[in-house]
Structures are given as C-alpha cells and as structure tokens.
Design an enzyme around this catalytic site. Structure first.
Site, PDB file in Angstrom:
ATOM      1  N   ARG A   1      -4.884  -2.489  -7.432  1.00 59.69           N
ATOM      2  CA  ARG A   1      -3.855  -3.396  -6.925  1.00 59.69           C
ATOM      3  C   ARG A   1      -4.443  -4.297  -5.828  1.00 59.69           C
ATOM      4  NH1 ARG A   1       0.543  -1.661  -2.400  1.00 59.69           N
ATOM      5  NH2 ARG A   1       1.726  -3.590  -2.425  1.00 59.69           N
TER       6      ARG A   1
ATOM      7  N   ALA B   1       6.155  -1.366   0.880  1.00 56.11           N
ATOM      8  CA  ALA B   1       7.166  -2.429   1.024  1.00 56.11           C
ATOM      9  C   ALA B   1       8.432  -1.942   1.732  1.00 56.11           C
ATOM     10  CB  ALA B   1       7.508  -2.987  -0.350  1.00 56.11           C
TER      11      ALA B   1
ATOM     12  N   ARG C   1       6.477  -9.395   6.608  1.00 48.26           N
ATOM     13  CA  ARG C   1       5.782  -8.115   6.793  1.00 48.26           C
ATOM     14  C   ARG C   1       5.582  -7.772   8.268  1.00 48.26           C
ATOM     15  NH1 ARG C   1       3.828  -6.921   1.508  1.00 48.26           N
ATOM     16  NH2 ARG C   1       3.405  -8.823   0.366  1.00 48.26           N
TER      17      ARG C   1
ATOM     18  N   HIS D   1       9.458  -2.650   5.510  1.00 50.70           N
ATOM     19  CA  HIS D   1      10.117  -3.853   6.001  1.00 50.70           C
ATOM     20  C   HIS D   1      11.614  -3.892   5.699  1.00 50.70           C
ATOM     21  CE1 HIS D   1       5.902  -4.734   6.223  1.00 50.70           C
ATOM     22  NE2 HIS D   1       5.782  -4.704   4.907  1.00 50.70           N
TER      23      HIS D   1
ATOM     24  N   TYR E   1      -6.199  -4.598  -0.375  1.00 51.20           N
ATOM     25  CA  TYR E   1      -6.043  -3.159  -0.131  1.00 51.20           C
ATOM     26  C   TYR E   1      -7.309  -2.332  -0.371  1.00 51.20           C
ATOM     27  CZ  TYR E   1      -1.131  -4.474  -0.035  1.00 51.20           C
ATOM     28  OH  TYR E   1       0.052  -5.073   0.281  1.00 51.20           O
TER      29      TYR E   1
ATOM     30  N   ARG F   1      -0.215 -11.224   7.967  1.00 52.43           N
ATOM     31  CA  ARG F   1       0.260 -11.600   6.640  1.00 52.43           C
ATOM     32  C   ARG F   1       1.596 -12.358   6.743  1.00 52.43           C
ATOM     33  NH1 ARG F   1      -0.200  -6.666   2.702  1.00 52.43           N
ATOM     34  NH2 ARG F   1      -0.013  -8.384   1.206  1.00 52.43           N
TER      35      ARG F   1
ATOM     36  N   ASN G   1       2.805   5.795   4.926  1.00 52.05           N
ATOM     37  CA  ASN G   1       2.677   4.379   4.595  1.00 52.05           C
ATOM     38  C   ASN G   1       3.855   4.064   3.685  1.00 52.05           C
ATOM     39  OD1 ASN G   1       2.150   1.823   3.742  1.00 52.05           O
ATOM     40  ND2 ASN G   1      -0.004   2.191   3.226  1.00 52.05           N
TER      41      ASN G   1
ATOM     42  N   PRO H   1       5.822   2.816  -2.425  1.00 56.22           N
ATOM     43  CA  PRO H   1       5.717   2.157  -3.720  1.00 56.22           C
ATOM     44  C   PRO H   1       4.441   1.334  -3.910  1.00 56.22           C
ATOM     45  CG  PRO H   1       7.412   1.127  -2.366  1.00 56.22           C
ATOM     46  CD  PRO H   1       7.015   2.398  -1.689  1.00 56.22           C
ATOM     47  N   ASN H   2       3.945   1.403  -5.117  1.00 58.80           N
ATOM     48  CA  ASN H   2       2.775   0.651  -5.586  1.00 58.80           C
ATOM     49  C   ASN H   2       1.446   1.195  -5.081  1.00 58.80           C
ATOM     50  OD1 ASN H   2       4.267  -1.342  -7.132  1.00 58.80           O
ATOM     51  ND2 ASN H   2       4.934  -2.155  -5.157  1.00 58.80           N
TER      52      ASN H   2
ATOM     53  N   GLU I   1       2.500   5.943  11.473  1.00 57.62           N
ATOM     54  CA  GLU I   1       2.740   4.905  10.461  1.00 57.62           C
ATOM     55  C   GLU I   1       1.415   4.207  10.184  1.00 57.62           C
ATOM     56  OE1 GLU I   1       5.349   1.800  11.874  1.00 57.62           O
ATOM     57  OE2 GLU I   1       5.013   0.557  10.098  1.00 57.62           O
TER      58      GLU I   1
ATOM     59  N   ASP J   1      16.128   6.293   9.159  1.00 66.42           N
ATOM     60  CA  ASP J   1      17.088   7.329   9.561  1.00 66.42           C
ATOM     61  C   ASP J   1      16.547   8.725   9.272  1.00 66.42           C
ATOM     62  OD1 ASP J   1      18.818   5.423  10.473  1.00 66.42           O
ATOM     63  OD2 ASP J   1      20.199   5.531   8.780  1.00 66.42           O
TER      64      ASP J   1
ATOM     65  N   HIS K   1      -0.797   1.284   7.698  1.00 65.66           N
ATOM     66  CA  HIS K   1      -0.897   0.219   6.696  1.00 65.66           C
ATOM     67  C   HIS K   1      -2.356  -0.108   6.478  1.00 65.66           C
ATOM     68  CE1 HIS K   1       3.365  -0.238   6.974  1.00 65.66           C
ATOM     69  NE2 HIS K   1       3.246  -0.211   8.287  1.00 65.66           N
ATOM     70  N   LEU K   2      -2.739  -0.223   5.230  1.00 66.45           N
ATOM     71  CA  LEU K   2      -4.122  -0.574   4.903  1.00 66.45           C
ATOM     72  C   LEU K   2      -4.447  -1.981   5.402  1.00 66.45           C
ATOM     73  CD1 LEU K   2      -3.685   0.890   1.402  1.00 66.45           C
ATOM     74  CD2 LEU K   2      -5.585   1.588   2.846  1.00 66.45           C
ATOM     75  N   SER K   3      -3.540  -2.903   5.135  1.00 69.50           N
ATOM     76  CA  SER K   3      -3.733  -4.284   5.568  1.00 69.50           C
ATOM     77  C   SER K   3      -3.134  -4.457   6.965  1.00 69.50           C
ATOM     78  CB  SER K   3      -3.044  -5.235   4.583  1.00 69.50           C
ATOM     79  OG  SER K   3      -1.648  -5.004   4.569  1.00 69.50           O
TER      80      SER K   3
HETATM   81  C1  DQA Z   1       1.190  -1.995   3.103  1.00 67.96           C
HETATM   82  C2  DQA Z   1       1.703  -3.337   3.606  1.00 67.96           C
HETATM   83  C3  DQA Z   1       3.062  -3.658   3.027  1.00 67.96           C
HETATM   84  O1  DQA Z   1       3.520  -4.913   3.518  1.00 67.96           O
HETATM   85  C4  DQA Z   1       2.987  -3.740   1.525  1.00 67.96           C
HETATM   86  O2  DQA Z   1       4.262  -3.962   0.970  1.00 67.96           O
HETATM   87  C5  DQA Z   1       2.356  -2.543   0.921  1.00 67.96           C
HETATM   88  C6  DQA Z   1       1.220  -1.914   1.584  1.00 67.96           C
HETATM   89  C7  DQA Z   1      -0.259  -1.706   3.544  1.00 67.96           C
HETATM   90  O3  DQA Z   1      -0.688  -0.577   3.415  1.00 67.96           O
HETATM   91  O4  DQA Z   1      -0.952  -2.622   4.000  1.00 67.96           O
HETATM   92  O5  DQA Z   1       2.696  -2.137  -0.190  1.00 67.96           O
HETATM   93  O6  DQA Z   1       2.011  -0.973   3.635  1.00 67.96           O
END
Ligand code: DQA
Length: 154
Positions: A25, A84, A120, A87, A30, A116, A81, A17-18, A107, A94, A109-111
């Site tokens: 964003r 959210a 997270r 977490h 990011y 953080r 990725n 998501p997002n 897995e 599953d 994550h950009l950040s």
């Molecule tokens: C994220 C980190 C997550 O905590 C956050 O909710 C995201 C992006 C990242 O790519 O850093 O939406 O997965």
C-alpha cells in the site's frame, strides 16, 4: 519495577484499516515492510523485554472498539495506529478513555500526519494517549514498545 506488576507483561498492538496491506500500500508513504514483519519484530523485541506482545488488525471500527474494551484489566500497555479512524473516530477515542489512566497508550503513525493533507492533522485521540509517534516509519513501533516498557514499569 513496581512490585505489583505480574510477569510477563502484556502489550497489545492494534492496527487499523488498510494496514493489512502494509508493504504494497503506497510504499512511498508507508514503506515496504509488511505488517507480518512488523508484528514479528515487535514480538521478538517483547521477548527480550519480558513482554508478551499481542497484535491485531481490523478494517472495522467496531471490532477495534471491542478489542480495546477487552483490554481492560488484561493488557498492561497499548500501541495503536488507528489509521484513517485517527481522524474520525469518537468511538475509538471513547474506548481509549476507559483504559486511561490505568495503562499507558502510545499512538503511532508511520507517516508524519502533520506534513500531509490538513484532514490528517487532527487526531481524535492525541489528547487521550500517553504520547504520539508520527513519521518515523516502522522504527516508530520499536520506539513505542521501548517507551511502553519504561512507562509500564514506573
Ligand atoms: C496512518 C496515517 C493515516 O492518516 C492514514 O489514514 C493511515 C495510516 C499512518 O500510519 O501514517 O491509514 O495512520
């Protein structure tokens, strides 16, 4: 490379998501690259590696779960990725368990999620995946595909 791997190989890149709004964003967190450019770069990298890269983004947990389920026996590797849902999602965890140990899963994550907010710091999938990349921005996706290429061919 093992003899029983069909060519070209298939890798699915799942964005949660997002991430459709990547680029606009929270660019300080990011970065300014768009999801479209990230996907295009991965597909191009895949062509040089002999890997067909399929990309998919959804803001819905169940849709991501269904995409993971549909990967069984189809994809040779997965980059995810979950954003959210990283977490919170037992459902995504599953679903990934059904892919394991058949295919390697990275897995990403950009950040750097560990630098953080404390909520997270916990990933519901960290102990299910092959490995995790966190905090390297879009470079992380390139590294993830490079790593998968190696793991798939083991
Ligand atoms: C994220 C980190 C997550 O905590 C956050 O909710 C995201 C992006 C990242 O790519 O850093 O939406 O997965």
């Amino acid at each position: 490379m093992s003899e029983n791997k069909k060519m070209p190989l298939n890798v699915l890149v799942l964005h949660g998501p997002n991430l459709n709004l990547l680029g606009t964003r929270e660019p300080d967190v990011y970065g300014s690259d768009t999801l479209k450019s990230v996907n295009a770069a991965l597909k191009e990298q895949g062509r040089t590696l002999g890997i067909t890269v399929n990309t998919f983004q959804s803001n819905y947990e169940g849709v991501l779960v269904e995409k993971i389920q549909a990967s069984i026996g189809v994809q040779d590797g997965l980059i995810i990725n979950p954003a959210a849902y990283t977490h919170t999602s037992v459902a995504i965890r599953d679903a990934l368990l059904m892919l394991k140990p058949e295919i390697p899963i990275i897995e990403i994550h950009l950040s750097n999620i560990y630098k953080r907010e404390s909520f997270r710091h916990r990933s519901m999938i960290a102990d299910v995946v092959t490995g995790q990349i966190s905090g390297l921005g879009v470079i992380g996706y390139t590294l993830a595909l490079t790593a998968l290429d190696q793991f798939i061919r083991l």
